[in-house]
Design a protein around this motif. Structure first.
Motif, PDB file in Angstrom:
ATOM      1  N   SER A 187       4.837  -5.747   6.777  1.00 53.87           N
ATOM      2  CA  SER A 187       4.366  -6.605   5.912  1.00 53.87           C
ATOM      3  C   SER A 187       4.817  -6.415   4.422  1.00 53.87           C
ATOM      4  CB  SER A 187       2.727  -6.731   6.029  1.00 53.87           C
ATOM      5  OG  SER A 187       2.173  -7.469   5.068  1.00 53.87           O
ATOM      6  N   GLY A 241       7.259  -3.472   2.122  1.00 54.11           N
ATOM      7  CA  GLY A 241       7.567  -2.646   2.911  1.00 54.11           C
ATOM      8  C   GLY A 241       8.617  -3.510   3.955  1.00 54.11           C
ATOM      9  N   ALA A 273       3.424   1.315  11.210  1.00 56.89           N
ATOM     10  CA  ALA A 273       2.196   0.635  10.678  1.00 56.89           C
ATOM     11  C   ALA A 273       1.285   0.664  11.781  1.00 56.89           C
ATOM     12  CB  ALA A 273       2.381  -0.864  10.394  1.00 56.89           C
ATOM     13  N   LYS A 323       1.832  -7.459  14.642  1.00 51.57           N
ATOM     14  CA  LYS A 323       2.606  -7.653  13.224  1.00 51.57           C
ATOM     15  C   LYS A 323       3.703  -6.925  13.317  1.00 51.57           C
ATOM     16  CE  LYS A 323       0.135  -6.546   9.544  1.00 51.57           C
ATOM     17  NZ  LYS A 323      -0.989  -6.306   8.893  1.00 51.57           N
ATOM     18  N   ASP A 344      -1.657   5.147  12.563  1.00 51.08           N
ATOM     19  CA  ASP A 344      -2.332   5.180  11.126  1.00 51.08           C
ATOM     20  C   ASP A 344      -2.052   6.192  10.392  1.00 51.08           C
ATOM     21  OD1 ASP A 344      -4.028   5.546   9.115  1.00 51.08           O
ATOM     22  OD2 ASP A 344      -5.908   5.170  10.535  1.00 51.08           O
ATOM     23  N   SER A 377      -2.876   7.742   7.974  1.00 47.55           N
ATOM     24  CA  SER A 377      -3.787   8.334   7.014  1.00 47.55           C
ATOM     25  C   SER A 377      -4.770   9.403   7.713  1.00 47.55           C
ATOM     26  CB  SER A 377      -4.402   7.479   6.032  1.00 47.55           C
ATOM     27  OG  SER A 377      -5.069   6.708   6.960  1.00 47.55           O
ATOM     28  N   CYS A 415       5.340   3.409   2.100  1.00 48.75           N
ATOM     29  CA  CYS A 415       4.892   2.002   1.425  1.00 48.75           C
ATOM     30  C   CYS A 415       3.600   1.679   2.110  1.00 48.75           C
ATOM     31  CB  CYS A 415       5.825   1.006   1.562  1.00 48.75           C
ATOM     32  SG  CYS A 415       5.715  -0.499   0.702  1.00 48.75           S
ATOM     33  N   THR A 457      -3.040   0.250   0.409  1.00 43.77           N
ATOM     34  CA  THR A 457      -3.893  -0.784   0.314  1.00 43.77           C
ATOM     35  C   THR A 457      -4.686  -0.941  -1.270  1.00 43.77           C
ATOM     36  OG1 THR A 457      -5.654  -2.255   1.342  1.00 43.77           O
ATOM     37  CG2 THR A 457      -6.015   0.271   0.886  1.00 43.77           C
ATOM     38  N   SER A 488       2.505   2.016  -8.168  1.00 44.23           N
ATOM     39  CA  SER A 488       2.032   0.761  -8.674  1.00 44.23           C
ATOM     40  C   SER A 488       2.030   0.704 -10.442  1.00 44.23           C
ATOM     41  CB  SER A 488       0.750   0.203  -8.239  1.00 44.23           C
ATOM     42  OG  SER A 488       0.117  -0.694  -9.235  1.00 44.23           O
ATOM     43  N   ASP A 540       2.311  -7.096 -10.040  1.00 44.57           N
ATOM     44  CA  ASP A 540       1.807  -7.895  -8.846  1.00 44.57           C
ATOM     45  C   ASP A 540       2.891  -8.397  -8.030  1.00 44.57           C
ATOM     46  OD1 ASP A 540      -1.071  -7.790  -8.978  1.00 44.57           O
ATOM     47  OD2 ASP A 540      -1.046  -9.468 -10.544  1.00 44.57           O
ATOM     48  N   THR A 572       2.285 -10.883  -1.851  1.00 40.34           N
ATOM     49  CA  THR A 572       2.183 -10.444  -0.304  1.00 40.34           C
ATOM     50  C   THR A 572       0.832 -10.820   0.142  1.00 40.34           C
ATOM     51  OG1 THR A 572       1.193  -8.277  -0.847  1.00 40.34           O
ATOM     52  CG2 THR A 572       3.557  -8.408  -1.085  1.00 40.34           C
TER      53      THR A 572
END
Ligand SMILES: NC(=O)C1=CN([C@@H]2O[C@H](COP(=O)(O)OP(=O)(O)OC[C@H]3O[C@@H](n4cnc5c(N)ncnc54)[C@H](OP(=O)(O)O)[C@@H]3O)[C@@H](O)[C@H]2O)C=CC1
Ligand SMILES: CCCCCCCCCCCCCCCC(=O)[C@@H](N)CO
Length: 359
Positions: free
Chosen positions: A69, A72, A90, A95, A120, A122, A148, A151, A200, A245, A248
């Motif tokens: 998404s 990425g 992902a 998706k 996952d 993480s 990438c 959240t 970011s 920003d 997405t």
């Protein structure tokens, strides 16, 4: 006695003979200028030595976490258009499959493959290590890793559930540590590779509403700088990307509950399209640039916050030296305007609260 002799005195004579002294400051200035010019020329001469050789994406294996998404996915498309083999990582399998089909439209030869891996990034290092191993067995050693997956959440500090702070660190920080840890040994053995961390602009300045998010994105900077120092002799280059920003699904979701302050401040550097941002990041990663920024505000922010980060071209170093003071002066005006946004919003909130009470 001639008239000339009548006017001469030992002091005037002395001054006349030593008048070149008056030029001493100019002579010194010339010498210093000559030194600076020679130094700059020398730096330019050795610049090819410190700039890395660009990575060839054609035939390379690129792993993109968060590749199903947004930014990425656009990075995956950009690499695929240049002939790379892609592994998308992902959680959501549907998706992933949809993204795979989209990326495949951009093939430039019929050997290219898009692999999907659901994990996952993480939660459990062993799982991440296993899926990376599987991907390497199918598509060969990883040449470039794009971290990438991430959240965001924006809310005032006291309104943020404490769990969120942990979530941000787990996904945005550890979710980049694990995949990197899983590829680094092979990269070092092969003496080649590229690793990108997607931070970011809120990882360069702390912003209203981003106490949890900014901290997790700042963490990536420490990681990236330290890792780059370790792996540079192995011809591995780290890129730290700072998106503004970007349009997405994440931004749409975030906007639903974003404090007005955060929105107004973030809008300063505009809203970008994921494919615009992805092009810049991929170009910088291929070239091995440490810093990758988007737009004029991004450029200023990066020069201003470069600190002790590695420099990957002489031009970049010189630009930082020359512009830093100027950008700091400009930044003071930005900071002033951010403070006034925050103050205005506070006053407005208090007024509407009082109006509600009176009703
Ligand atoms: N959009 C923006 O305005 C900005 C974004 N960024 C950063 O860019 C990155 C990408 O953002 P964006 O493209 O907007 O986000 P999206 O929400 O569009 O995409 C996020 C991707 O990460 C994946 N992902 C999320 N959680 C996990 C997990 N635990 N394990 C594996 N994969 C996961 C998602 O898939 P799935 O949910 O199926 O796992 C998805 O593919 C983030 O790190 C974000 O912080 C930085 C600045 C601005
Ligand atoms: C000379 C000094 C120039 C200063 C310019 C300052 C510009 C500040 C803009 C900050 C924008 C932050 C966007 C964060 C986006 C993000 O990470 C989330 N949308 C993720 O979902």
């Amino acid at each position: 006695m001639s008239s000339e002799e009548a006017f001469s005195s030992p002091i005037v004579d002395w001054l006349f003979v030593h008048s070149w002294w008056l030029f001493l400051p100019f002579i010194m200035l010339l010498v210093v200028a000559a030194f600076i010019v020679a130094f700059v020329l020398l730096l330019y001469m050795i610049s090819p030595l410190i700039s890395p050789k660009p990575l060839k994406l054609n035939g390379a294996h690129v792993v993109v976490t968060g590749g199903s998404s947004g930014i990425g996915k656009s990075i995956a498309v950009e690499c695929y258009r240049q002939g790379a083999f892609i592994t998308l990582v992902a959680r959501d399998e549907e998706k992933l499959l949809r993204a795979k089909k989209e990326v495949e439209k951009y093939a430039i030869n019929d050997k290219q493959v898009v692999l999907c891996v659901s994990v996952d990034v993480s939660s459990d290092y062993t799982q991440v290590e296993n899926v990376i191993k599987q991907a390497q067995e199918k598509l060969g050693p990883v040449d470039m890793l794009i971290n990438c997956a991430g959240t965001s959440i924006s809310a005032k500090f006291e309104e943020m559930e404490v769990e969120r702070f942990k979530e941000m660190i787990e996904l945005n920080y550890l979710g980049s540590v694990y995949p990197t840890r899983a590829v680094i040994t092979t990269m070092k053995e092969r003496r080649m590779g590229r690793i990108m961390f997607v931070s970011s602009q809120a990882g360069q300045i702390g912003l209203f509403g981003y106490t949890a998010y900014s901290a997790s994105k700042f963490a990536l900077r420490g990681l990236a700088e330290a890792l780059q120092m370790e792996v540079k002799p192995y011809n591995i280059y780290v890129t730290l990307a700072f998106p503004p920003d970007t349009d997405t699904p994440l931004l749409a979701e975030e906007n639903k509950s974003k404090p007005l302050e955060t929105k107004l401040i973030s809008e300063t550097s505009g809203i970008w399209q994921p494919d615009q941002v992805a092009k810049i990041f991929v170009r910088d990663a291929v070239q091995g640039n440490f810093n990758s920024s988007v737009g004029p505000d991004g450029y200023m922010l990066s020069a201003l916050t470069c600190g002790m980060s590695p420099v990957t071209s002489i031009t970049e170093g010189l630009q930082q030296i020359v512009t830093m003071g100027l950008f700091r002066s400009i930044a003071l005006f930005y900071l002033g305007s951010f403070d006034s946004i925050v103050r205005r919003c506070m006053i407005q909130r208090e007024q509407s609260k009082e109006a509600d009470k009176r009703e």
